[in-house]
Design a protein around this motif. Structure first.
Motif, PDB file in Angstrom:
ATOM      1  N   LYS A 170     108.421  24.806 -86.229  1.00 47.80           N
ATOM      2  CA  LYS A 170     109.130  25.462 -86.540  1.00 47.80           C
ATOM      3  C   LYS A 170     110.099  25.018 -84.781  1.00 47.80           C
ATOM      4  CE  LYS A 170     108.541  29.146 -88.379  1.00 47.80           C
ATOM      5  NZ  LYS A 170     107.807  29.501 -88.984  1.00 47.80           N
ATOM      6  N   THR A 171     108.902  26.366 -84.411  1.00 47.26           N
ATOM      7  CA  THR A 171     110.060  26.257 -83.075  1.00 47.26           C
ATOM      8  C   THR A 171     110.628  25.147 -81.896  1.00 47.26           C
ATOM      9  OG1 THR A 171     108.826  28.252 -82.777  1.00 47.26           O
ATOM     10  CG2 THR A 171     109.543  27.556 -80.389  1.00 47.26           C
ATOM     11  N   SER A 172     108.904  23.826 -82.269  1.00 45.33           N
ATOM     12  CA  SER A 172     109.488  22.563 -81.514  1.00 45.33           C
ATOM     13  C   SER A 172     110.531  21.579 -82.231  1.00 45.33           C
ATOM     14  CB  SER A 172     108.302  21.936 -81.752  1.00 45.33           C
ATOM     15  OG  SER A 172     107.467  22.580 -81.241  1.00 45.33           O
ATOM     16  N   VAL A 173     110.605  21.627 -83.135  1.00 42.46           N
ATOM     17  CA  VAL A 173     112.092  20.724 -83.531  1.00 42.46           C
ATOM     18  C   VAL A 173     113.171  21.190 -84.048  1.00 42.46           C
ATOM     19  CG1 VAL A 173     112.958  20.755 -86.523  1.00 42.46           C
ATOM     20  CG2 VAL A 173     110.661  20.221 -85.924  1.00 42.46           C
ATOM     21  N   ALA A 174     113.270  23.153 -83.540  1.00 38.13           N
ATOM     22  CA  ALA A 174     114.351  23.536 -83.280  1.00 38.13           C
ATOM     23  C   ALA A 174     114.636  23.210 -81.832  1.00 38.13           C
ATOM     24  CB  ALA A 174     113.871  25.299 -83.458  1.00 38.13           C
ATOM     25  N   TRP A 175     114.137  23.644 -81.076  1.00 39.64           N
ATOM     26  CA  TRP A 175     114.225  23.494 -79.037  1.00 39.64           C
ATOM     27  C   TRP A 175     115.095  22.039 -79.528  1.00 39.64           C
ATOM     28  CZ3 TRP A 175     112.727  25.741 -75.399  1.00 39.64           C
ATOM     29  CH2 TRP A 175     113.210  25.112 -74.263  1.00 39.64           C
ATOM     30  N   MET A 176     113.945  20.628 -80.178  1.00 42.11           N
ATOM     31  CA  MET A 176     113.670  19.505 -79.952  1.00 42.11           C
ATOM     32  C   MET A 176     114.890  18.865 -80.818  1.00 42.11           C
ATOM     33  SD  MET A 176     110.376  17.316 -80.566  1.00 42.11           S
ATOM     34  CE  MET A 176     109.039  18.325 -79.393  1.00 42.11           C
ATOM     35  N   LEU A 177     115.520  20.178 -81.600  1.00 38.47           N
ATOM     36  CA  LEU A 177     116.472  19.282 -82.468  1.00 38.47           C
ATOM     37  C   LEU A 177     118.024  20.065 -81.513  1.00 38.47           C
ATOM     38  CD1 LEU A 177     118.326  18.438 -85.176  1.00 38.47           C
ATOM     39  CD2 LEU A 177     118.242  20.513 -86.205  1.00 38.47           C
ATOM     40  N   ARG A 178     118.635  21.241 -81.161  1.00 39.83           N
ATOM     41  CA  ARG A 178     119.519  22.025 -80.165  1.00 39.83           C
ATOM     42  C   ARG A 178     118.907  20.554 -79.508  1.00 39.83           C
ATOM     43  NH1 ARG A 178     119.158  23.004 -75.237  1.00 39.83           N
ATOM     44  NH2 ARG A 178     116.485  22.875 -75.254  1.00 39.83           N
ATOM     45  N   GLU A 179     118.144  19.944 -78.418  1.00 40.13           N
ATOM     46  CA  GLU A 179     118.844  19.123 -76.963  1.00 40.13           C
ATOM     47  C   GLU A 179     119.057  17.471 -77.541  1.00 40.13           C
ATOM     48  OE1 GLU A 179     115.279  16.875 -74.327  1.00 40.13           O
ATOM     49  OE2 GLU A 179     115.373  19.015 -74.859  1.00 40.13           O
ATOM     50  N   ALA A 180     118.343  17.348 -78.701  1.00 41.60           N
ATOM     51  CA  ALA A 180     119.343  15.886 -79.368  1.00 41.60           C
ATOM     52  C   ALA A 180     120.968  16.393 -79.457  1.00 41.60           C
ATOM     53  CB  ALA A 180     118.194  15.151 -80.337  1.00 41.60           C
ATOM     54  N   LEU A 181     120.606  17.266 -80.689  1.00 44.15           N
ATOM     55  CA  LEU A 181     122.551  17.808 -80.555  1.00 44.15           C
ATOM     56  C   LEU A 181     123.496  17.491 -79.558  1.00 44.15           C
ATOM     57  CD1 LEU A 181     122.100  19.937 -84.194  1.00 44.15           C
ATOM     58  CD2 LEU A 181     122.691  17.452 -83.998  1.00 44.15           C
ATOM     59  N   SER A 220     119.714  27.376 -80.591  1.00 48.39           N
ATOM     60  CA  SER A 220     118.716  27.848 -81.273  1.00 48.39           C
ATOM     61  C   SER A 220     118.249  28.963 -81.128  1.00 48.39           C
ATOM     62  CB  SER A 220     117.563  26.552 -80.931  1.00 48.39           C
ATOM     63  OG  SER A 220     117.175  27.531 -79.528  1.00 48.39           O
ATOM     64  N   CYS A 221     117.894  30.070 -82.004  1.00 49.36           N
ATOM     65  CA  CYS A 221     117.248  30.768 -82.392  1.00 49.36           C
ATOM     66  C   CYS A 221     115.062  31.034 -83.367  1.00 49.36           C
ATOM     67  CB  CYS A 221     117.953  31.610 -82.867  1.00 49.36           C
ATOM     68  SG  CYS A 221     118.584  31.455 -84.954  1.00 49.36           S
ATOM     69  N   GLY A 222     114.343  31.750 -83.067  1.00 48.37           N
ATOM     70  CA  GLY A 222     113.455  31.419 -83.015  1.00 48.37           C
ATOM     71  C   GLY A 222     112.682  32.396 -82.433  1.00 48.37           C
ATOM     72  N   THR A 223     111.206  31.932 -82.466  1.00 51.45           N
ATOM     73  CA  THR A 223     110.337  32.665 -81.782  1.00 51.45           C
ATOM     74  C   THR A 223     110.149  32.428 -80.319  1.00 51.45           C
ATOM     75  OG1 THR A 223     108.645  31.609 -83.392  1.00 51.45           O
ATOM     76  CG2 THR A 223     107.633  32.207 -81.131  1.00 51.45           C
ATOM     77  N   LEU A 224     111.603  31.826 -79.519  1.00 54.92           N
ATOM     78  CA  LEU A 224     111.631  32.065 -77.644  1.00 54.92           C
ATOM     79  C   LEU A 224     112.224  32.909 -77.313  1.00 54.92           C
ATOM     80  CD1 LEU A 224     111.156  28.275 -77.066  1.00 54.92           C
ATOM     81  CD2 LEU A 224     109.592  29.834 -76.854  1.00 54.92           C
ATOM     82  N   THR A 280     113.247  34.647 -87.437  1.00 52.35           N
ATOM     83  CA  THR A 280     113.876  34.848 -87.861  1.00 52.35           C
ATOM     84  C   THR A 280     114.685  36.226 -87.406  1.00 52.35           C
ATOM     85  OG1 THR A 280     113.926  33.707 -89.344  1.00 52.35           O
ATOM     86  CG2 THR A 280     115.180  34.286 -89.878  1.00 52.35           C
ATOM     87  N   PRO A 281     116.013  36.484 -86.865  1.00 52.73           N
ATOM     88  CA  PRO A 281     116.789  38.145 -86.750  1.00 52.73           C
ATOM     89  C   PRO A 281     116.798  38.510 -87.624  1.00 52.73           C
ATOM     90  CG  PRO A 281     117.545  35.447 -85.791  1.00 52.73           C
ATOM     91  CD  PRO A 281     116.627  35.334 -87.225  1.00 52.73           C
ATOM     92  N   SER A 282     117.585  39.996 -87.490  1.00 54.39           N
ATOM     93  CA  SER A 282     117.877  40.918 -88.930  1.00 54.39           C
ATOM     94  C   SER A 282     119.461  39.880 -88.851  1.00 54.39           C
ATOM     95  CB  SER A 282     117.917  41.767 -87.835  1.00 54.39           C
ATOM     96  OG  SER A 282     119.277  42.473 -87.098  1.00 54.39           O
ATOM     97  N   MET A 283     119.534  40.078 -90.340  1.00 49.21           N
ATOM     98  CA  MET A 283     121.044  39.968 -90.989  1.00 49.21           C
ATOM     99  C   MET A 283     122.129  40.537 -90.257  1.00 49.21           C
ATOM    100  SD  MET A 283     122.747  40.623 -94.852  1.00 49.21           S
ATOM    101  CE  MET A 283     122.533  42.252 -94.240  1.00 49.21           C
ATOM    102  N   LEU A 284     121.812  41.226 -89.167  1.00 47.77           N
ATOM    103  CA  LEU A 284     123.538  42.174 -88.913  1.00 47.77           C
ATOM    104  C   LEU A 284     123.188  40.655 -87.443  1.00 47.77           C
ATOM    105  CD1 LEU A 284     125.158  43.235 -87.659  1.00 47.77           C
ATOM    106  CD2 LEU A 284     123.272  44.991 -86.882  1.00 47.77           C
ATOM    107  N   THR A 285     121.906  40.287 -87.146  1.00 48.01           N
ATOM    108  CA  THR A 285     121.833  39.734 -85.680  1.00 48.01           C
ATOM    109  C   THR A 285     122.216  38.464 -85.891  1.00 48.01           C
ATOM    110  OG1 THR A 285     119.983  41.008 -84.421  1.00 48.01           O
ATOM    111  CG2 THR A 285     120.158  39.051 -83.513  1.00 48.01           C
ATOM    112  N   MET A 286     122.431  38.186 -87.269  1.00 51.62           N
ATOM    113  CA  MET A 286     121.932  36.800 -87.536  1.00 51.62           C
ATOM    114  C   MET A 286     124.408  35.815 -86.982  1.00 51.62           C
ATOM    115  SD  MET A 286     119.994  34.556 -88.467  1.00 51.62           S
ATOM    116  CE  MET A 286     120.804  32.905 -89.734  1.00 51.62           C
TER     117      MET A 286
END
Length: 503
Positions: A126-137, A147-151, A167-173
């Motif tokens: 999850k973390t790697s795909v989120a990181w790479m997807l952010r970079e590619a997009l 991106s948001c997640g473990t990091l 995955t952060p709280s609903m309020l943070t999302m």
């Protein structure tokens, strides 16, 4: 991001409580006189005059207590979701988390926000795909991508804010969606954990694309076993498809094949297979070949490891599906893409002997060690442990994997929490089949274990320090003590080679 920023949010402009409640919930009699909501919090300690206090189902046992505390702090209203709260303040009662999500969209004025949310779920990756997807997009778009997640909440590689959970709280999302709308952010790549799904933290967020990376053993104790864990992941993916979102998934995972919706787009290993939308093959470390229909491209200089090759393939198909990126444009977007911290990360660049990796599940450890074997000319060494008060089933499985795939193994501590490290280690050892293929060492002091492994390195050997990756702490008896696998391994490696240690 401070704790206050993740537990409370101020609004751009005030919102009438009656208008907020319209069609969603029931107002108590105390709300005869309308009030203006200027902010919202889900922790009574951060309540302020003009704020509404959000009481969620998980707070059921203490909801009244929290509401009273928020009242003392000057809160203007209470929003109770699936809980009974009596207060001198006006109370807006909602029955479901979905209603709460709709309310937050209304409150933050994001009903028509155009930001694309990409939800990545799965046991690993999850973390790697989120990181790479952010970079590619980011490369592809003229607008920023987060991106948001473990990091944490990552706006840029040097702008990462702590959010407390994968995955952060609903309020943070919803606060994140509001910020993204205001700042013109194209998309947010979010790691979606099983806990985040089960607790409905993502309620009210419409995902443009759901990505399902894999399934393995993790957090099973929280879902009543593997089937519950699997169904939780599947529910998110199926819900995304049901409201018209895209689904990208790993065709090499039988359980995903069985539970993914009919309109899923598939990526899979094996260049000439016909059952996937995008096939991938790694011929050499760091080089990826992709094939879709009759089109074939090569992506060079990607992070090391077959698992990263699979992650890049996942990102490639996501770009094709969500943004209609042609296959021929993928190399420009994916070559030289980076990996997040702690994912097959080389320690002390130039030596190529020591790597740290976040692998903390049987599947991740197996893939990490297979990838490492391809990079070493001689022996493969590994230092690892298992977390306390977490899925015990994976301990002997990880022991078996380490003893079969490595030449030298150090069993050590890894976030023991309230358990005895020696007990965890003994359960790891139970899976190590005798006679041992590997040479086994037991050293519960993680610093000493890494030091012993580094000292044992000979020319051509490679060491994996697995389990913690980017984590900057060791969780022991309710305390998070400062810790860094990278710093410890670097110190021992520098000492071994007689180099100056740079602070």
């Amino acid at each position: 991001m401070t704790n206050a920023q993740t537990r409370a949010a101020e609004l751009e402009e005030g919102f009438s409580l009656r208008a907020l409640a319209d069609g969603l919930g029931e107002l108590t009699a105390a709300a005869d006189d309308d009030v203006l909501i200027m902010g919202i919090c889900d922790d009574s300690r951060y309540a302020r005059p003009g704020y509404a206090m959000l009481c969620l189902p998980r707070s059921r046992a203490h909801a009244a207590e929290y509401a009273e505390a928020a009242c003392r702090q000057g809160a203007t209203a209470i929003i109770a979701v699936g809980v009974n709260v009596t207060s001198e303040l006006p109370v807006l009662k909602l029955k479901t988390m979905q209603q709460a999500g709709q309310l937050l969209r209304r409150l933050f004025r994001t009903e028509h926000a155009r930001t694309h949310f990409y939800g990545i779920t799965g046991t690993d990756g999850k973390t790697s795909v989120a990181w790479m997807l952010r970079e590619a997009l980011t490369r592809y778009q003229s607008q920023p991508v987060w991106s948001c997640g473990t990091l944490g909440w990552l706006r840029a590689p040097d702008d990462i804010l702590d959010i407390g959970n994968t995955t952060p709280s609903m309020l943070t999302m919803h606060a994140m969606l509001s910020s993204a709308r205001l700042e013109g952010v194209h998309g947010v790549a979010c790691e979606i954990s099983s806990h985040g799904i089960a607790q409905e933290r993502i309620a009210g967020i419409d995902f443009h694309t759901a990505i399902w990376t894999n399934m393995g053993h993790d957090h099973l104790q929280d879902h009543g076993g593997y089937q519950g864990y699997l169904q939780t992941k599947a529910a998110f993916v199926q819900a995304t498809a049901a409201h018209g979102g895209n689904v990208v998934a790993n065709a090499d995972q039988p359980d995903i094949r069985e539970h993914a919706p009919d309109n899923t787009c598939w990526y899979g290993h094996g260049l000439y297979r016909k059952d996937v939308d995008l096939a991938w093959e790694q011929e050499l470390p760091g080089v990826l070949r992709l094939k879709s229909g009759d089109e074939e491209v090569v992506i060079e200089d990607i992070p090391l490891g077959d698992f990263h090759a699979e992650n890049v393939a996942c990102v490639a198909l996501t770009l094709m599906v969500s943004m209609a990126v042609p296959v021929t444009e993928l190399p420009a977007l994916l070559e030289h893409i980076s990996a997040p911290p702690g994912r097959m990360q080389e320690v002390t660049a130039g030596y190529g002997q020591v790597y740290i990796d976040y692998a903390h599940t049987p599947e991740a450890l197996e893939r990490c060690l297979h990838a490492a074997r391809k990079l070493t000319r001689k022996r493969l060494l590994v230092v690892f442990g298992c977390g306390g008060e977490r899925d015990r089933e994976k301990r002997p499985q990880m022991g078996a994997i380490a003893s079969e795939l490595a030449d030298l193994v150090w069993i050590t501590s890894d976030n023991p929490r309230g358990e005895m490290p020696a007990v965890i280690a003994s359960e790891i050892e139970q899976g190590m089949r005798q006679p041992y293929v590997a040479e086994i060492h037991l050293q519960l002091d993680r610093d000493k274990a890494i030091g012993e492994a580094v000292a044992a390195l000979a020319d051509g050997d490679l060491l994996i320090v697995a389990g913690k990756g980017h984590e900057a702490y060791m969780d022991v008896c309710g305390q998070r003590l400062p810790w860094s696998d990278e710093a410890v391994a670097s110190r021992h490696l520098h000492c071994k080679h007689g180099l100056e240690i740079v602070a």
